[in-house]
Design a protein around this motif. Structure first.
Motif, PDB file in Angstrom:
ATOM      1  N   ASP A   1      -5.410  -4.861   3.763  1.00 41.58           N
ATOM      2  CA  ASP A   1      -5.988  -6.049   3.147  1.00 41.58           C
ATOM      3  C   ASP A   1      -5.132  -6.535   1.983  1.00 41.58           C
ATOM      4  O   ASP A   1      -3.982  -6.111   1.820  1.00 41.58           O
ATOM      5  CB  ASP A   1      -7.430  -5.766   2.695  1.00 41.58           C
ATOM      6  N   ASP A   2      -5.686  -7.436   1.165  1.00 36.52           N
ATOM      7  CA  ASP A   2      -4.932  -8.019   0.056  1.00 36.52           C
ATOM      8  C   ASP A   2      -4.416  -6.974  -0.933  1.00 36.52           C
ATOM      9  O   ASP A   2      -3.424  -7.214  -1.633  1.00 36.52           O
ATOM     10  CB  ASP A   2      -5.804  -9.026  -0.710  1.00 36.52           C
ATOM     11  N   LEU A   3      -5.086  -5.826  -1.007  1.00 26.95           N
ATOM     12  CA  LEU A   3      -4.682  -4.775  -1.943  1.00 26.95           C
ATOM     13  C   LEU A   3      -3.750  -3.759  -1.279  1.00 26.95           C
ATOM     14  O   LEU A   3      -3.435  -2.734  -1.876  1.00 26.95           O
ATOM     15  CB  LEU A   3      -5.917  -4.060  -2.501  1.00 26.95           C
ATOM     16  N   HIS A   4      -3.316  -4.034  -0.047  1.00 24.21           N
ATOM     17  CA  HIS A   4      -2.465  -3.132   0.740  1.00 24.21           C
ATOM     18  C   HIS A   4      -3.175  -1.822   1.040  1.00 24.21           C
ATOM     19  O   HIS A   4      -2.522  -0.801   1.264  1.00 24.21           O
ATOM     20  CB  HIS A   4      -1.137  -2.858   0.030  1.00 24.21           C
ATOM     21  N   CYS A   5      -4.504  -1.850   1.036  1.00 26.72           N
ATOM     22  CA  CYS A   5      -5.271  -0.651   1.354  1.00 26.72           C
ATOM     23  C   CYS A   5      -5.355  -0.465   2.868  1.00 26.72           C
ATOM     24  O   CYS A   5      -5.501  -1.430   3.618  1.00 26.72           O
ATOM     25  CB  CYS A   5      -6.682  -0.747   0.778  1.00 26.72           C
TER      26      CYS A   5
ATOM     27  N   LEU B   1       0.876  -1.206   0.000  1.00 28.77           N
ATOM     28  CA  LEU B   1       0.000   0.000   0.000  1.00 28.77           C
ATOM     29  C   LEU B   1       0.878   1.208   0.000  1.00 28.77           C
ATOM     30  O   LEU B   1       1.581   1.578   0.904  1.00 28.77           O
ATOM     31  CB  LEU B   1      -0.868   0.032   1.200  1.00 28.77           C
ATOM     32  N   LEU B   2       0.980   1.814  -0.644  1.00 25.75           N
ATOM     33  CA  LEU B   2       1.740   3.051  -0.627  1.00 25.75           C
ATOM     34  C   LEU B   2       0.849   4.224  -0.261  1.00 25.75           C
ATOM     35  O   LEU B   2       1.320   5.321  -0.049  1.00 25.75           O
ATOM     36  CB  LEU B   2       2.382   3.292  -1.994  1.00 25.75           C
ATOM     37  N   ALA B   3      -0.455   4.022  -0.239  1.00 29.18           N
ATOM     38  CA  ALA B   3      -1.387   5.043   0.222  1.00 29.18           C
ATOM     39  C   ALA B   3      -2.686   4.340   0.540  1.00 29.18           C
ATOM     40  O   ALA B   3      -2.946   3.249   0.060  1.00 29.18           O
ATOM     41  CB  ALA B   3      -1.612   6.122  -0.847  1.00 29.18           C
ATOM     42  N   SER B   4      -3.534   4.981   1.343  1.00 26.50           N
ATOM     43  CA  SER B   4      -4.827   4.383   1.609  1.00 26.50           C
ATOM     44  C   SER B   4      -5.665   4.420   0.345  1.00 26.50           C
ATOM     45  O   SER B   4      -5.511   5.287  -0.503  1.00 26.50           O
ATOM     46  CB  SER B   4      -5.535   5.149   2.732  1.00 26.50           C
TER      47      SER B   4
ATOM     48  N   ILE C   1      -4.831   2.047  -7.464  1.00 23.45           N
ATOM     49  CA  ILE C   1      -3.853   1.383  -8.305  1.00 23.45           C
ATOM     50  C   ILE C   1      -3.691  -0.025  -7.781  1.00 23.45           C
ATOM     51  O   ILE C   1      -3.181  -0.228  -6.685  1.00 23.45           O
ATOM     52  CB  ILE C   1      -2.509   2.130  -8.296  1.00 23.45           C
ATOM     53  N   LEU C   2      -4.125  -0.998  -8.536  1.00 23.68           N
ATOM     54  CA  LEU C   2      -4.070  -2.374  -8.076  1.00 23.68           C
ATOM     55  C   LEU C   2      -2.666  -2.927  -8.218  1.00 23.68           C
ATOM     56  O   LEU C   2      -1.915  -2.518  -9.106  1.00 23.68           O
ATOM     57  CB  LEU C   2      -5.053  -3.231  -8.893  1.00 23.68           C
ATOM     58  N   PRO C   3      -2.267  -3.879  -7.356  1.00 23.42           N
ATOM     59  CA  PRO C   3      -0.919  -4.443  -7.414  1.00 23.42           C
ATOM     60  C   PRO C   3      -0.608  -5.061  -8.766  1.00 23.42           C
ATOM     61  O   PRO C   3      -1.474  -5.656  -9.414  1.00 23.42           O
ATOM     62  CB  PRO C   3      -0.945  -5.511  -6.313  1.00 23.42           C
ATOM     63  N   ASP C   4       0.653  -4.886  -9.193  1.00 18.97           N
ATOM     64  CA  ASP C   4       1.180  -5.527 -10.394  1.00 18.97           C
ATOM     65  C   ASP C   4       0.520  -5.046 -11.678  1.00 18.97           C
ATOM     66  O   ASP C   4       0.610  -5.692 -12.709  1.00 18.97           O
ATOM     67  CB  ASP C   4       1.035  -7.060 -10.317  1.00 18.97           C
TER      68      ASP C   4
END
Length: 237
Positions: free
Chosen positions: A71-75, A15-18, A24-27
């Motif tokens: 969560d899984d999306l680093h949110c 997650l680089l941001a909430s 922006i989804l991973p990968d």
């Protein structure tokens, strides 16, 4: 000048941001912007652990505690304590739908970040006094949990303290103290802390080798600084 001794002891506690309206989804690269994910309710019950307020040798949750859940999306998601019983608590919030793996961090802050490998938090160099304990918002702890896609409850999530404590006791005859400073000669004690998800190991940068405590200091009372863990070769107080 009269010199007054202060008892010092150190103990490892161990997650680089909430996500917003566009995520922006991973990968998928920086140009692949998608709508914010669907959020679903989740209840997290903690297992036996050490956490926010020190009571003897036990560290307990408090009723107004909040945790950050990635969560899984680093949110970044905020969860509120809805039930507290000593060192156990129940938190409720929302995560991205279909989440099966998550990390939780205490205390919650809007600037906490995470990615696939690390969690990024700030440990303040200026701390608040609390007789017989530490100010709960300084004691960073991390937990990892898994769940099935359909589950809306997770039990037994164990938080681990990632910082250390420096304990000091004021002499009975010492009064009129306004602040206490502890300086390590060889390492940073507070600042921007990177926590590895793999083993909760820490690394500090952009920080200070001095921590300062302000507040009320009763003569004969004991207090605790919360600092990044490691070996201190020489110090002043």
């Amino acid at each position: 000048m009269k010199r007054i001794g202060i008892i010092i002891s150190a103990a490892l506690a161990a997650l680089l941001a909430s996500c917003s309206d566009d995520t922006i989804l991973p990968d998928q690269g920086v140009d692949s912007v998608q709508p914010a994910p669907e959020l679903v309710p989740l209840s997290i019950s903690t297992g036996t652990q050490t956490k926010t307020v020190l009571s003897g040798t036990t560290v307990n949750w408090t009723a107004d505690d909040q945790i950050a859940v990635f969560d899984d999306l680093h949110c970044l998601n905020c969860f509120d304590a809805v039930s507290v019983s000593g060192s156990s608590a129940v938190f409720e919030g929302k995560v991205a739908a279909k989440t099966t793996d998550f990390y939780a961090v205490y205390p919650y802050a809007g600037d906490i970040k995470a990615d696939a490998e690390n969690i990024y938090v700030n440990l303040p160099s200026e701390q608040t006094s609390k007789s017989g304990s530490f100010a709960e918002e300084h004691n960073i702890s991390v937990a990892h949990g898994t769940k099935s896609v359909e589950a809306d409850e997770v039990d037994g999530v164990v938080f681990r303290n990632v910082c250390s404590l420096i304990k000091f006791t004021l002499p009975d005859k010492l009064s009129r103290i306004s602040d206490v400073e502890f300086t390590a000669s060889n390492r940073l004690l507070a600042g921007d802390v990177t926590i590895a998800k793999s083993d909760y190991g820490t690394n500090v940068k952009n920080g200070s080798n001095t921590v300062k405590m302000k507040g009320s200091f009763g003569a004969g009372s004991t207090f605790y600084f919360v600092v990044a863990p490691g070996t201190i070769d020489g110090f002043s107080i």
